[in-house]
Design an enzyme around this catalytic site. Sequence first.
Site, short mmCIF file in Angstrom:
data_model
loop_
_atom_site.label_atom_id
_atom_site.label_comp_id
_atom_site.label_asym_id
_atom_site.label_seq_id
_atom_site.Cartn_x
_atom_site.Cartn_y
_atom_site.Cartn_z
NE ARG A 173 45.08 49.46 40.57
CZ ARG A 173 44.76 48.28 39.89
NH1 ARG A 173 45.63 47.72 39.10
NH2 ARG A 173 43.80 48.01 39.23
CG PHE A 175 47.35 40.22 37.92
CD1 PHE A 175 46.85 41.15 37.91
CD2 PHE A 175 45.92 39.01 37.67
CE1 PHE A 175 45.65 41.17 38.51
CE2 PHE A 175 44.99 39.01 37.82
CZ PHE A 175 44.59 39.86 38.29
#
Length: 415
Positions: free
Chosen positions: A375, A123
């Site tokens: 997603r 991330f």
Amino acid sequence: MDRAQFVEMDRQDPLAGFRARFAIPEPDIIYLDGNSLGRMPLAVTERMEQVAQEWSQGLVRSWGEGWMDMPHRIGDKIAQVIGAGPGEVLLADSTTVCLYKLVSAALAARPERTVIVTDDLNFPSDLYILQAVATEAGAEVRVVQSQDGLSIDADELDMALGPEVALVSLSHTAFKSGFLYDGAAITALAQQHGAWMLWDLSHSAGAVPVALNEWGAEMAVGCTYKYLNGGPGAPAYLYARSGLHPELTNPIPGWLGHADPFSFDLNYSSQPGIGRMTTGTPPIVAMAMVEPGIDLVLEAGIEKLREKSIRQTDLLVSLWREKLEGLGVSLRSPQRVERRGSHVSLGHPDGLQIARWLIEERNVIPDFRKPDSIRFGVTPLYTTYAELWDAVEALREGLESGDYRRTDTHSVSVT
Ligand SMILES: *Cc1c(COP(=O)(O)O)cnc(C)c1O
């Protein structure tokens, strides 16, 4: 496959009852973004009321009646979700700040080692922190590059390791592709080289089994607002293996991490346990809201949640193959279930526009991650099988008709 089969799976789903424990004011909305912000447990409303009473009536006395201990008490519950022991997990700060504290403490504890290893699936916040701490400590960050943008082999990581590596810091489940590392194997690999292992569990906790103690991991962090349903900006948690606590120095020390806060001693001396990682006064109101979501995860049981999540992401992959692959959609997640977390990413050059169209025109809420991934997050506590069927059907219709091309994406900020 047809829709009736999916409806039947819902009827037979042993976790089906948990959906009713969440606020779902608009049942027609298909929410596939629980991996970004989980739905609100109904028990939160009650808890809010209770905290308001504790504040309004109890006033400062409430600190002695549960508030002071809250970061530890809820931390111990999170510990049960991630395979840690009591006294090893603290609820505190944002994930980013928790990571800063632990990485900084790890480097300070082993100054003879000057490299942090991570990967480019991690991330962004994690990379920023690793870079910032490395700069402060005169260390260096080594970023392992994924060959396919989806996953990384243990061998590729192994090549980046050596006696100079202090810490390996990775996301257990990658936020974009959903790639899931083998926690036990990678922890062992890091330790073979004498490095400490730090896992970011943000996309794992509450959806994927995690066994920090069993793996022998030194450290971990994670957020509570994804699969743990703790609410927007809910405080994160940090874990450090109990034997390490004496070696860890909090880089942002605060009075409530002092061994005796109410001595108001002007010289810092830290608490013996995980509490040493406390910085200032904990955000009690936000912390209290985290508990109901964790309780639901514990009640359902992580093994059962994983079982349903695997079945659901597998069905998404099957539906993709059957209905979407021929329409130019690629699979941007690993095919093998053991290497996949609880979301499935679908790639399309017009991904952002398609995701917006699904939200605005079809009541399907996925999210979008650049450059091209839509997603579909599966939250086994409340995602139904029929929703998966309907979401894929909506996507198929949009692609076949080309309808999505009329959607404007200029004003989109949060995706
Ligand atoms: C969501 C997420 C975060 C969030 O960080 P915050 O500081 O809590 O905003 C961090 N790391 C990973 C891997 C995430 O998925």
